[in-house]
Every structure is written in structure tokens, then in C-alpha cells.
Design an enzyme around this catalytic site. Structure first.
Site, PDB file in Angstrom:
ATOM      1  N   ASP A 195       0.862  -1.181   0.000  1.00  0.00           N
ATOM      2  CA  ASP A 195       0.000   0.000   0.000  1.00  0.00           C
ATOM      3  C   ASP A 195       0.896   1.227   0.000  1.00  0.00           C
ATOM      4  O   ASP A 195       2.134   1.115  -0.066  1.00  0.00           O
ATOM      5  CB  ASP A 195      -0.954   0.004   1.206  1.00  0.00           C
ATOM      6  CG  ASP A 195      -2.321   0.583   0.850  1.00  0.00           C
ATOM      7  OD1 ASP A 195      -2.361   1.764   0.441  1.00  0.00           O
ATOM      8  OD2 ASP A 195      -3.327  -0.128   0.969  1.00  0.00           O
ATOM      9  N   HIS A 230      -2.536   3.473  -4.733  1.00  0.00           N
ATOM     10  CA  HIS A 230      -2.034   2.927  -3.468  1.00  0.00           C
ATOM     11  C   HIS A 230      -0.619   2.370  -3.657  1.00  0.00           C
ATOM     12  O   HIS A 230      -0.286   1.292  -3.148  1.00  0.00           O
ATOM     13  CB  HIS A 230      -2.969   1.841  -2.924  1.00  0.00           C
ATOM     14  CG  HIS A 230      -4.240   2.372  -2.315  1.00  0.00           C
ATOM     15  ND1 HIS A 230      -4.273   3.007  -1.098  1.00  0.00           N
ATOM     16  CD2 HIS A 230      -5.503   2.371  -2.774  1.00  0.00           C
ATOM     17  CE1 HIS A 230      -5.525   3.364  -0.818  1.00  0.00           C
ATOM     18  NE2 HIS A 230      -6.294   2.992  -1.832  1.00  0.00           N
ATOM     19  N   GLU A 290      -9.897   3.316  -5.438  1.00  0.00           N
ATOM     20  CA  GLU A 290      -9.364   4.545  -4.826  1.00  0.00           C
ATOM     21  C   GLU A 290      -8.112   5.019  -5.573  1.00  0.00           C
ATOM     22  O   GLU A 290      -7.057   5.224  -4.982  1.00  0.00           O
ATOM     23  CB  GLU A 290      -9.060   4.307  -3.340  1.00  0.00           C
ATOM     24  CG  GLU A 290     -10.313   4.015  -2.532  1.00  0.00           C
ATOM     25  CD  GLU A 290     -10.027   3.821  -1.056  1.00  0.00           C
ATOM     26  OE1 GLU A 290     -10.937   4.104  -0.241  1.00  0.00           O
ATOM     27  OE2 GLU A 290      -8.916   3.386  -0.705  1.00  0.00           O
TER      28      GLU A 290
END
Length: 509
Positions: A179, A249, A313
Site C-alpha cells: 500500500d 495505493h 481509490e
């Protein structure tokens, strides 16, 4: 610790169970009769019972405990089993060895709670009640995700985490390895991923990123450790699905290799904040060479048929501002740079499919992943069904019922968790990943459900377990057994907590 439990306190609830008078006793003279192919189940039974009971459970042709594979038992599927217990014998049967492994966990729960202890428990009679049990899971996917990117956890804890999943008949351990805040898996061609990407100088305190703890955080697994985890899980009937995030990410990867980003000259640190970072991979060919190389090594370590590549995201700001990305979008005939997101995922998904793997991705709407992806729909239960209608296989991961980083109550003494609400035990119990209203054709694409624990607010194993239990028990119960009344579930949980306590699980009250 009580020497016996209510015999109806099994978690998850068996499909059919009839408790009968009498009991069968395991003792030092108990022998196992093991048919061909059933050896892994015998090994697991010995391994799990030895610390507390000291029983040898040696093999013998006339042993009263029979572990048997029978391919004719087609109605049991791959995970179902039949368990017949009389005063003088115990018969565990299944069509597949995985079913025998599930039955071993039921035997553990039928024994006194002390059988779960990690040290000898003298003076306990190791009895199980006479019973007829037929048990088949409702859903084929019953998973749990642990984020080790934000807060690294040692291998020793991952092994324990898997053991607890197995006790509850879960079958997928989703390991979130990368991440913005850390990269935890070594890749031989890119050593800086862990040397630089596996370390951050401090961590945010709270959701706003305006306070920091000033403490460096680091950690990465060796390839041998990850291989051991895979073997440990497989011996318990659990598949380990790795997750390598892309195209967003990826701040930790870009801190290690800036040339993979949209601004190659830029120097980045591993992100110290929580939330969504705007940095993304670039869309030049070197990025895809990197992704393929990384995923090839991931596939070497993890035999799971599913491989998670994140996907959600992902801000498109950098692509919109990048001349190279805008040119790439135009060359590929895309309507705008934002469309590079689906194009990127499609290229990676096609690569994985050609390697015989099934790509998995997060979905915020249920419609943004390319064909061929298994969808983890987390924003809204309707998104899961929408994706299933489009032909995607789906894991229903509705965050208001499966995200265990949210607090479990609104009590002012509750430790901090993800802001924005509470996910209580009743919320998890009440969530049905496969509503009865789903049309049959749609329902066939709903593989199951999964719990998720993001670790912004869970730095230690004790904190992880406090957030996980007993909520994971409710998810496991529903995934295997289907909906139950709150009264039924809570009465079984009342007995099951004794097992958690023997295992020293740091659970929520």
C-alpha cells in the site's frame, strides 16, 4: 475454564445435527483408522490435540476413530463432511480431504474447551457427545483480509491468525501486502521495494494527518516465511490470496523506484498518512514490465487461483496532468486520461488470466472492473448484485457489515477506530451476502463474503484480535450456515466464548 460446553454452541452452526445420549472418549489407547488420502486430516487432528491432551492417536487397522475419504459422497461437495459418533466409535467421512479438515474443527469444538489449550491439561476427560452431523457450507468463499502494509505483523502472528480462521471454517486468507504506507513482500528483481518501500519514518495519529507518532515503522517477510504461511494454511484447508496494489495505493513502490511514476524525477517518501494518496503508477511500458515481473514472483510463492490487484481509490489527477499519460490515452483511443484506469486493469487482468489465475479487484460501484475480474464490492450491497448481473463473480464485502476496523460500539471507552460509524456484532450477524430476493442466475455469481481489517488503528496482534472477535464469528456463521436468529446465534456464542478464552483471544466483551 469449564470442562464441558453446551453441545449446541458450535460456530458455525452445522447444517444438520442431532445430539444423542452418551459420549465417546479419546484416551491414550485411542487409535486412528485412516483411509487412503485422509492422512492430512489425521495429521491435523494430532497436531491440534497434542499440546493439551498429549494423546498419540497412532494409526491402527482396527482403530475406533475412522477418517475416511469416499468419492461417492458427491452431495457433500468439496468442504462438506459427515460425522457419526457413538459410544465406541467415531466416523468422519467426506468426499474431499478439505471436508475432513472441516470435520476435524468440529471435533475440536465438541471436545471440552481445554482441548484448545497450548499446554497440557491434566485431569480432563476428553469426551465428545454422541451425534449425527451432516455439514455443508452455504457459500464457497468465506474469507478474512488482514492489512499488513500499514502495520506489519510477524509471521508467528499470521500463523495464529490462520489457526483461528480454520477453527471457524473460513477458507480464504486475503493478505494485503502492499500500500502507500509499506511494501512487505520481497521481489528479487526489485530489492528496494522492501529495503526502501518497507520502511516509513513515522505514522499518522488519527484520520486527519495533522499529528504523528515520530516512531519509524518497518517490516518485510522473506520468501521462505511466505511459503511457510502458504503451507500452514493449506494444511488447514485455507487458501492464501495475496494482494499487490495497482495502479493506485503505490506510494511505497514509487518511493523505491520513482521512474515508475508520472514524474520520474520526483523523490517521494513512503507515505506517513492514512487515506488515499494521489500518486499513481505511470502508464509507460516499463511500468507494465515491473508489474508483470512482480506478479510472476507473487505467483511463484502463492498458488492461490485468485490474485488481488487492488484497483480502487485511484485518483486520476496525475494522469490528467501528465503529457505522457494524455498521449497514451489518445494512442489507445480512450475518451480521456481517466479511462486509463480501466485500460490499466484490463492489461494486468489479461496477463493474470493467461497465467491461469483469476484477477480480483475492489469495486466502489460494482461496474468499473473489466470483464473477467472477480469483484469485491464494498460500498453498497446493491453494487454486489449489479456486478453479479453483469456476469462477474462477486464477494459481497459491504463495509458496514464486514469492515472490522470500525468501532464495535459507541461507548466512550471504546478504543479508536475508523471514523464514521459503528459496526456492531449485530450488524455483522444481520448481513446476508446472498439475499433471498436475488434471482437464481445472479445468485450463482455471489461466491460469498469476507471480513476486512485495515490496520491504521490496529498496530499489534492484541488490537487486531480485539477488533476481530467476536465479529468474525458472526461472519463465519452466516457464510457457512446462512442466516440465523439473533437468539440462536448469541446463545451459541455464549458457549463459544469459552473456547476463545482458552485460546487467549483478546476479544471484545
Amino acid at each position: 475454564m469449564p470442562s464441558s460446553l453446551p453441545r449446541t454452541s458450535l460456530i458455525p452452526r452445522p447444517t444438520k445435527a442431532r445430539i444423542k445420549p452418551g459420549h465417546f472418549t479419546f484416551d491414550a489407547d485411542t487409535r486412528l483408522r485412516i483411509t487412503d488420502g485422509a492422512e492430512p486430516a489425521a495429521d491435523l487432528l494430532r497436531t491440534l490435540l497434542a499440546p493439551a491432551t498429549g494423546l498419540p492417536l497412532t494409526p491402527a487397522a482396527d482403530g475406533p476413530v475412522v477418517l475416511a475419504l469416499d468419492t461417492a459422497l458427491t452431495g457433500l461437495g468439496n468442504e462438506g463432511y459427515g460425522l457419526t459418533i457413538g459410544p465406541h466409535s467415531l466416523l468422519l467421512r467426506a468426499r474431499d480431504v478439505t471436508g475432513l479438515l472441516r470435520g476435524v474443527q468440529t471435533i475440536r469444538q465438541l471436545l471440552p474447551a481445554e482441548s484448545l489449550a497450548a499446554s497440557p491439561q491434566p485431569g480432563v476427560r476428553w469426551t465428545v457427545p454422541c451425534a449425527d452431523i451432516t455439514d455443508i457450507p452455504r457459500l464457497p468463499w468465506r474469507g478474512a483480509m488482514l492489512d499488513v502494509a500499514r502495520h506489519f505483523q510477524p509471521l508467528s502472528y499470521l500463523l495464529r491468525y490462520v489457526d483461528l480462521l480454520a477453527l471457524h471454517k473460513m477458507n480464504v486468507f486475503h493478505l494485503h501486502l502492499t500500500d502507500d504506507q509499506g511494501w512487505r513482500m520481497p521481489v528479487s528483481a526489485y530489492p528496494k521495494l522492501t529495503e526502501i518501500g518497507g520502511r516509513r519514518r513515522q505514522s499518522s495519529i488519527g484520520p486527519n494527518g495533522d499529528r504523528y507518532d515520530g516512531t519509524p515503522h518497518s517490516g518485510a517477510y522473506t520468501r521462505a516465511e511466505l511459503a511457510r504461511l502458504v503451507d500452514h494454511a493449506a494444511a488447514r484447508g485455507i487458501s492464501v490470496m495475496p494482494e499487490i496494489e495497482m495502479p493506485g495505493h503505490v506510494r511505497a513502490a514509487l518511493a523505491a523506484y520513482p521512474h515508475l511514476g508520472n514524474q520520474p524525477e520526483r523523490t517521494l517518501d513512503v507515505w506517513t498518512r492514512w487515506g488515499v494518496c494521489e500518486t499513481t503508477f505511470g502508464v509507460h511500458e516499463e511500468v507494465f514490465d515491473f508489474c508483470r515481473t512482480v506478479l510472476e514472483e507473487v505467483m511463484d510463492v502463492f498458488p492461490s487461483p485468485y490474485l488481488h490487484i487492488g484497483g480502487d481509490e485511484c485518483p486520476t489527477t496525475e494522469w490528467e496532468q501528465s503529457p505522457a499519460a494524455r498521449t497514451r490515452a489518445r494512442i489507445e483511443g480512450l475518451r480521456n486520461p481517466a479511462a486509463l484506469h480501466g485500460w490499466f486493469l484490463d492489461r494486468i487482468g489479461t496477463f493474470l488470466t493467461r497465467q491461469g489465475r483469476r484477477p480480483v479487484g475492489w469495486a466502489e460501484t460494482g461496474t468499473e472492473l473489466p470483464d473477467g475480474f472477480t469483484v469485491m464490492a464494498w460500498r453498497d450491497p446493491a453494487h454486489a448484485l449489479n456486478a453479479a448481473r453483469r456476469g462477474h463473480d462477486v464477494i459481497n464485502s459491504y463495509y458496514r457489515a464486514t469492515y472490522l476496523d470500525y468501532p464495535q460500539s459507541a461507548d466512550p471507552d471504546e478504543p479508536p477506530g475508523q471514523p464514521g460509524g459503528v459496526v456492531g456484532l449485530r450488524d455483522v450477524h444481520g448481513h446476508d451476502p446472498l439475499p433471498e430476493t436475488a434471482p437464481p442466475r445472479t445468485a450463482t455469481h455471489v461466491l460469498g463474503t469476507q471480513a476486512h481489517l485495515w490496520t491504521e488503528y490496529a498496530a499489534t496482534p492484541a488490537r487486531i484480535e480485539y477488533l476481530t472477535y467476536p465479529r468474525l464469528c458472526a461472519l463465519a456463521d452466516g457464510g457457512w450456515s446462512g442466516p440465523s436468529t439473533w437468539t440462536d446465534f448469541s446463545s451459541r456464542m455464549e458457549g463459544h466464548t469459552a473456547r476463545l478464552d482458552v485460546l487467549k483471544v483478546n476479544r471484545h466483551p
